[in-house]
Design an enzyme around this catalytic site. Structure first.
Site, PDB file in Angstrom:
ATOM      1  N   GLY A  96      -5.060 -10.317   7.377  1.00 18.09           N
ATOM      2  CA  GLY A  96      -4.004 -10.821   6.498  1.00 18.09           C
ATOM      3  C   GLY A  96      -3.825 -12.318   6.503  1.00 18.09           C
ATOM      4  O   GLY A  96      -2.908 -12.846   5.892  1.00 18.09           O
ATOM      5  N   THR A  97      -4.723 -13.041   7.191  1.00 20.77           N
ATOM      6  CA  THR A  97      -4.548 -14.481   7.227  1.00 20.77           C
ATOM      7  C   THR A  97      -5.236 -15.165   6.048  1.00 20.77           C
ATOM      8  O   THR A  97      -5.121 -16.370   5.891  1.00 20.77           O
ATOM      9  CB  THR A  97      -5.101 -15.074   8.538  1.00 20.77           C
ATOM     10  OG1 THR A  97      -6.357 -14.445   8.815  1.00 20.77           O
ATOM     11  CG2 THR A  97      -4.151 -14.812   9.673  1.00 20.77           C
TER      12      THR A  97
ATOM     13  N   HIS B 104      27.515  -1.650  21.939  1.00 18.81           N
ATOM     14  CA  HIS B 104      26.155  -1.963  22.383  1.00 18.81           C
ATOM     15  C   HIS B 104      25.631  -3.221  21.667  1.00 18.81           C
ATOM     16  O   HIS B 104      25.160  -4.158  22.304  1.00 18.81           O
ATOM     17  CB  HIS B 104      25.251  -0.758  22.105  1.00 18.81           C
ATOM     18  CG  HIS B 104      23.821  -0.933  22.502  1.00 18.81           C
ATOM     19  ND1 HIS B 104      23.267  -0.283  23.572  1.00 18.81           N
ATOM     20  CD2 HIS B 104      22.819  -1.684  21.960  1.00 18.81           C
ATOM     21  CE1 HIS B 104      21.985  -0.629  23.679  1.00 18.81           C
ATOM     22  NE2 HIS B 104      21.695  -1.468  22.703  1.00 18.81           N
ATOM     23  N   GLU B 105      25.771  -3.224  20.351  1.00 23.21           N
ATOM     24  CA  GLU B 105      25.239  -4.369  19.585  1.00 23.21           C
ATOM     25  C   GLU B 105      26.023  -5.645  19.870  1.00 23.21           C
ATOM     26  O   GLU B 105      25.443  -6.718  20.032  1.00 23.21           O
ATOM     27  CB  GLU B 105      25.250  -4.059  18.080  1.00 23.21           C
ATOM     28  CG  GLU B 105      24.319  -2.926  17.659  1.00 23.21           C
ATOM     29  CD  GLU B 105      22.900  -3.077  18.163  1.00 23.21           C
ATOM     30  OE1 GLU B 105      22.408  -4.218  18.277  1.00 23.21           O
ATOM     31  OE2 GLU B 105      22.274  -2.044  18.471  1.00 23.21           O
TER      32      GLU B 105
ATOM     33  N   THR C 122     -10.556 -13.134   3.282  1.00 23.61           N
ATOM     34  CA  THR C 122     -11.172 -12.697   2.032  1.00 23.61           C
ATOM     35  C   THR C 122     -10.838 -13.670   0.911  1.00 23.61           C
ATOM     36  O   THR C 122     -11.696 -14.036   0.098  1.00 23.61           O
ATOM     37  CB  THR C 122     -10.650 -11.299   1.654  1.00 23.61           C
ATOM     38  OG1 THR C 122     -10.673 -10.476   2.806  1.00 23.61           O
ATOM     39  CG2 THR C 122     -11.470 -10.683   0.553  1.00 23.61           C
TER      40      THR C 122
ATOM     41  N   HIS D  61      24.775  -7.163  23.019  1.00 25.73           N
ATOM     42  CA  HIS D  61      23.593  -8.023  22.832  1.00 25.73           C
ATOM     43  C   HIS D  61      24.010  -9.377  22.287  1.00 25.73           C
ATOM     44  O   HIS D  61      23.581 -10.427  22.760  1.00 25.73           O
ATOM     45  CB  HIS D  61      22.638  -7.406  21.803  1.00 25.73           C
ATOM     46  CG  HIS D  61      21.819  -6.264  22.315  1.00 25.73           C
ATOM     47  ND1 HIS D  61      21.042  -6.337  23.435  1.00 25.73           N
ATOM     48  CD2 HIS D  61      21.638  -5.010  21.828  1.00 25.73           C
ATOM     49  CE1 HIS D  61      20.417  -5.178  23.620  1.00 25.73           C
ATOM     50  NE2 HIS D  61      20.774  -4.346  22.649  1.00 25.73           N
TER      51      HIS D  61
ATOM     52  N   GLY E 241     -10.251 -14.473  12.552  1.00 20.26           N
ATOM     53  CA  GLY E 241      -8.788 -14.505  12.540  1.00 20.26           C
ATOM     54  C   GLY E 241      -8.213 -13.130  12.324  1.00 20.26           C
ATOM     55  O   GLY E 241      -8.912 -12.226  11.860  1.00 20.26           O
ATOM     56  N   PRO E 242      -6.931 -12.974  12.650  1.00 17.99           N
ATOM     57  CA  PRO E 242      -6.294 -11.660  12.497  1.00 17.99           C
ATOM     58  C   PRO E 242      -6.219 -11.231  11.042  1.00 17.99           C
ATOM     59  O   PRO E 242      -6.365 -12.062  10.136  1.00 17.99           O
ATOM     60  CB  PRO E 242      -4.900 -11.857  13.087  1.00 17.99           C
ATOM     61  CG  PRO E 242      -4.704 -13.312  13.257  1.00 17.99           C
ATOM     62  CD  PRO E 242      -6.030 -13.976  13.227  1.00 17.99           C
TER      63      PRO E 242
ATOM     64  N   ASP F 157      15.267  -1.367  24.640  1.00 16.80           N
ATOM     65  CA  ASP F 157      15.640  -2.618  25.310  1.00 16.80           C
ATOM     66  C   ASP F 157      15.012  -2.677  26.698  1.00 16.80           C
ATOM     67  O   ASP F 157      14.463  -3.693  27.108  1.00 16.80           O
ATOM     68  CB  ASP F 157      17.167  -2.701  25.477  1.00 16.80           C
ATOM     69  CG  ASP F 157      17.897  -2.695  24.142  1.00 16.80           C
ATOM     70  OD1 ASP F 157      17.269  -3.047  23.129  1.00 16.80           O
ATOM     71  OD2 ASP F 157      19.088  -2.335  24.122  1.00 16.80           O
TER      72      ASP F 157
HETATM   73  P1  ADP Z   1      -7.816 -11.059   5.380  1.00 17.72           P
HETATM   74  O1  ADP Z   1      -9.095 -11.014   4.635  1.00 17.72           O
HETATM   75  O2  ADP Z   1      -7.738 -12.226   6.332  1.00 17.72           O
HETATM   76  O3  ADP Z   1      -7.411  -9.792   6.041  1.00 17.72           O
HETATM   77  P2  ADP Z   1      -6.747 -11.364   2.751  1.00 17.72           P
HETATM   78  O4  ADP Z   1      -7.485 -12.539   2.280  1.00 17.72           O
HETATM   79  O5  ADP Z   1      -7.256 -10.048   2.302  1.00 17.72           O
HETATM   80  O6  ADP Z   1      -6.650 -11.346   4.330  1.00 17.72           O
HETATM   81  O7  ADP Z   1      -5.216 -11.512   2.349  1.00 17.72           O
HETATM   82  C1  ADP Z   1      -4.520 -10.547   1.631  1.00 17.72           C
HETATM   83  C2  ADP Z   1      -3.588 -11.187   0.641  1.00 17.72           C
HETATM   84  O8  ADP Z   1      -2.563 -11.920   1.318  1.00 17.72           O
HETATM   85  C3  ADP Z   1      -4.249 -12.180  -0.264  1.00 17.72           C
HETATM   86  O9  ADP Z   1      -4.759 -11.557  -1.388  1.00 17.72           O
HETATM   87  C4  ADP Z   1      -3.118 -13.135  -0.610  1.00 17.72           C
HETATM   88  O10 ADP Z   1      -2.309 -12.635  -1.647  1.00 17.72           O
HETATM   89  C5  ADP Z   1      -2.290 -13.135   0.649  1.00 17.72           C
HETATM   90  N1  ADP Z   1      -2.653 -14.253   1.529  1.00 17.72           N
HETATM   91  C6  ADP Z   1      -3.188 -14.156   2.769  1.00 17.72           C
HETATM   92  N2  ADP Z   1      -3.391 -15.353   3.307  1.00 17.72           N
HETATM   93  C7  ADP Z   1      -3.010 -16.258   2.388  1.00 17.72           C
HETATM   94  C8  ADP Z   1      -2.981 -17.690   2.359  1.00 17.72           C
HETATM   95  N3  ADP Z   1      -3.411 -18.420   3.395  1.00 17.72           N
HETATM   96  N4  ADP Z   1      -2.515 -18.285   1.248  1.00 17.72           N
HETATM   97  C9  ADP Z   1      -2.085 -17.568   0.200  1.00 17.72           C
HETATM   98  N5  ADP Z   1      -2.085 -16.218   0.171  1.00 17.72           N
HETATM   99  C10 ADP Z   1      -2.527 -15.555   1.248  1.00 17.72           C
HETATM  100 ZN    ZN Z   2      19.925  -2.521  22.279  1.00 18.34          ZN
END
Ligand code: ADP
Ligand code: ZN
EC number: 3.4.24.-
Length: 628
Positions: free
Chosen positions: A217-218, A435-436, A221, A439, A214-215, A513
């Site tokens: 921050g999901t 401009h804004e 870890t 949009h 997975g990407p 844009d």
């Molecule tokens: P990855 O390993 O997928 O890059 P991490 O597990 O390091 O992401 O996520 C970083 C932080 O983001 C975690 O310590 C937590 O605080 C938050 N976080 C990420 N995903 C979740 C989730 N599904 N539920 C709760 N907190 C999350």
């Molecule tokens: Zn614009």
């Protein structure tokens, strides 16, 4: 590292210089108390001194060395009667001299011979050997024990592995939210660790490796830690990039150390982050493979094969791209379980927000639903970061609890960057306002466009003004009409500039844009079959050559290429014309909105629609409102 004289010399050389310098300074030059007194540059004879004395030129006499020498201050008739100093050697003890000086009221003083100078000299002499011995001692200690520093380069045969061990992660499944499927899959791993007998008794082989895909921050870890936390086992972690070092053999020896330590602490979890750094398919790189990486990978495979399923070590690896991994890693008995960890949907985001709002003071007006709605595409880490930013803002504003205002600001900041100072009134501010509003008015009056959330002239990041739209929820399918509406909306800014100020006055502000417009229009033609070229996928996504994906590019003729360009051009031209028409037809309300925007800096979506509604019919946005 074996002790070698070469390194010892290298290390003692600087010490030697320092030692020598100290030694020199304490013996050679006068101690601070003497400086400036004991240093008369010229000397004079005793006879001359007596002459000076008779002439009444002497102002002071300081005796040194038990009265054998004296420093005499006297007025020198040869240099403008300036006070000068001379060194005078005295003929033995001269009590009558002292008597005479006293009667003629000349300042006199006597200095005892200094012994401390000698003491410092001796210390200085000692200092050098002491430093030398100390330095050598230090060197020996380094080379025998500690890691890091200059000793390390020689140390790579037996690596000090850079893995981390946490005896107790303290993370529970409760702390992980919004990725229910992954959690369920991994629940079983906890049981493997806690009650392996249950499986081994009936001959089941416990899986050794789980791959989380997975990407960033999901929460991969976090999940791995939660497994260790729930099972109450230690957690070993290392990042794939740490395996790959400059020296051949370091990575492999780190793998060996890691598994050795883990087996000693079984049952436990080994977590390997970014496994793609070592685990890419072998021999696929441009310009030859990376020997070190392959050795490390081979070692990893060997280790995973080497331990039996019931040693109680479970390896969890994380990657963003399972497709680039060497197929050998994915074979049974290695990472044969794959669990995908995706960015959360709206429901998931809500749950993640709940987890992270637990430890923060939030006001009653906070609606987690609303936040979840405003944040499609945010990962768990993004959401955690968002709430933290909001909490920081709250503290900065000296409020008791986080309110929706801080949340909104934090979202803006996370998405669009730091807030800047608004422009002062002037022509360019008016132009940006048009401009804004351009949009925003197109977005409001064209069916199928996301509704305006707010228009603002407060700069953020690179942007001088911004129009925010409430995104439709995780849109999986986008219709042709919606795409055209988006293109027209993105062109709304430029259209307003041109209609109001004339085509000589249009600005570079629409650059961004136009990039979006071009990319959307091109995809309509080449990817989604939404032009008269028919239902053809003319451009496939290219695999990355260096990842071993090879080239994959659709072939088409020059003729088709020209037709693609025409089709893209047509789409954009039609949408632009449409946008210009809407601007012309609504000039009155646009002028009013621009004045309001310059006065208030920000107009909210509801207010905007209300004002537009006084002049024309605002189409209802049929929107998919997700159930929470
Ligand atoms: P990855 O390993 O997928 O890059 P991490 O597990 O390091 O992401 O996520 C970083 C932080 O983001 C975690 O310590 C937590 O605080 C938050 N976080 C990420 N995903 C979740 C989730 N599904 N539920 C709760 N907190 C999350
Ligand atoms: Zn614009």
């Amino acid at each position: 590292m074996k002790f070698s004289w070469r390194t010892a010399l290298l290390w003692t050389l600087p010490l030697l210089v320092v030692g020598f310098f100290l030694w020199q300074s304490s013996v050679g030059s006068p101690s601070p108390a003497d400086t400036g007194r004991n240093t008369a540059s010229t000397s004079m004879t005793y006879g001359r001194f007596l002459d000076y004395l008779d002439a009444g030129r002497v102002t002071s006499v300081d005796f040194y060395e038990n009265g054998k020498t004296a420093i005499v201050e006297a007025v020198d008739p040869q240099i403008d009667n300036k006070v000068q100093r001379w060194r005078v050697d005295l003929p033995g003890n001269a009590p009558e001299l002292v008597e005479r000086l006293r009667t003629s009221d000349i300042a006199l003083d006597s200095h005892r011979p200094r012994n401390d100078g000698a003491i410092i000299g001796i210390l200085g002499n000692l200092l050098f050997p002491v430093l030398l011995i100390g330095g050598l001692f230090f060197l020996f200690r380094r080379s025998n024990g500690g890691a890091g520093g200059p000793g390390q380069a020689m140390n790579f045969g037996k690596s000090k592995a850079r893995f981390m061990m946490e005896a107790n992660t303290g993370v529970m499944f409760d702390d992980v939210a919004g990725i229910e499927e992954a959690k369920e899959e991994l629940q079983e791993v906890v049981t493997f660790l806690k009650k392996p007998e249950r499986f081994t008794a009936i001959g089941a082989r416990i899986p050794k490796g789980v791959l989380l895909v997975g990407p960033p921050g999901t929460g991969k870890t976090l999940l791995a830690k939660a497994i260790a936390g729930e099972a109450g086992t230690p957690f070993f972690s290392i990042s794939g990039s740490e395996f790959v070092e400059m020296f051949v053999g370091v990575g492999a020896s780190r793998v060996r150390d890691l598994f050795k330590k883990a087996k000693e602490n079984a049952p436990c979890i080994i977590f390997i982050d970014e496994i793609d750094a070592v685990g890419r398919s072998r021999g696929a790189g441009i310009g030859g493979g990376n020997d070190e990486r392959e050795q490390t990978l081979n070692q990893l495979l060997t280790e995973m094969d080497g331990f039996e399923g019931n040693t109680g070590v479970i390896v969890i690896a994380a990657t963003n791209r399972a497709d680039v991994l060497d197929s050998a890693l994915l074979r049974p008995g290695r990472f044969d379980r794959q669990v995908s960890v995706d960015p959360p949907d709206i429901k998931g985001r809500r749950e993640v927000l709940e987890v992270h709002a637990r430890d923060k003071k939030v006001a009653d007006d906070i609606s987690l639903d609303a936040i979840a709605r405003r944040t499609p595409g945010f990962t768990g880490a993004d959401l955690a970061n968002l709430l933290n930013e909001a909490a920081i803002l709250t503290a900065r504003r000296r409020k008791e609890a986080v309110t929706m205002a801080e949340i909104d600001d934090a979202i803006d900041r996370v998405v669009a960057g730091m807030e800047g100072t608004p422009l002062t009134d002037g022509k360019s501010k008016r132009l940006i306002a048009y401009h804004e509003i351009g949009h925003a008015i197109i977005g409001t009056l064209i069916k199928g466009h996301d509704p305006v959330q707010k228009v603002t002239l407060i700069p953020r990041g690179q942007a001088q003004g911004l129009t925010w739209f409430t995104p439709s929820e995780d849109a999986m399918l986008i219709s042709r009409a919606q795409l055209k509406a988006r293109i027209a909306g993105a062109l709304g800014g430029r259209a307003a500039e041109e209609v109001i100020f004339g085509d000589a006055e249009i600005t570079t502000g629409a650059g961004n844009d136009l990039q979006q417009v071009t990319s959307m229009a091109r995809q309509m033609v080449t990817k989604f079959g939404m032009s008269d070229l028919g239902q053809l996928a003319l451009e496939q996504e290219q695999g990355e050559v260096f990842l071993g994906g090879g080239f994959s590019r659709s072939q088409y003729s020059e003729d088709v290429a020209a037709r693609i360009d025409t089709a893209v051009h047509d789409i954009v031209a039609k949408c632009y014309e449409n946008a210009c028409n809407i601007i012309r037809e609504n000039r009155v309300v646009i002028d009013r909105l621009v004045d309001l925007l310059i006065e208030k800096e920000t107009i909210g979506g509801d207010e905007f629609r209300e004002i537009v509604g006084e002049y024309t019919v605002v189409p209802d946005k049929e929107r998919f409102v997700p159930q929470l």
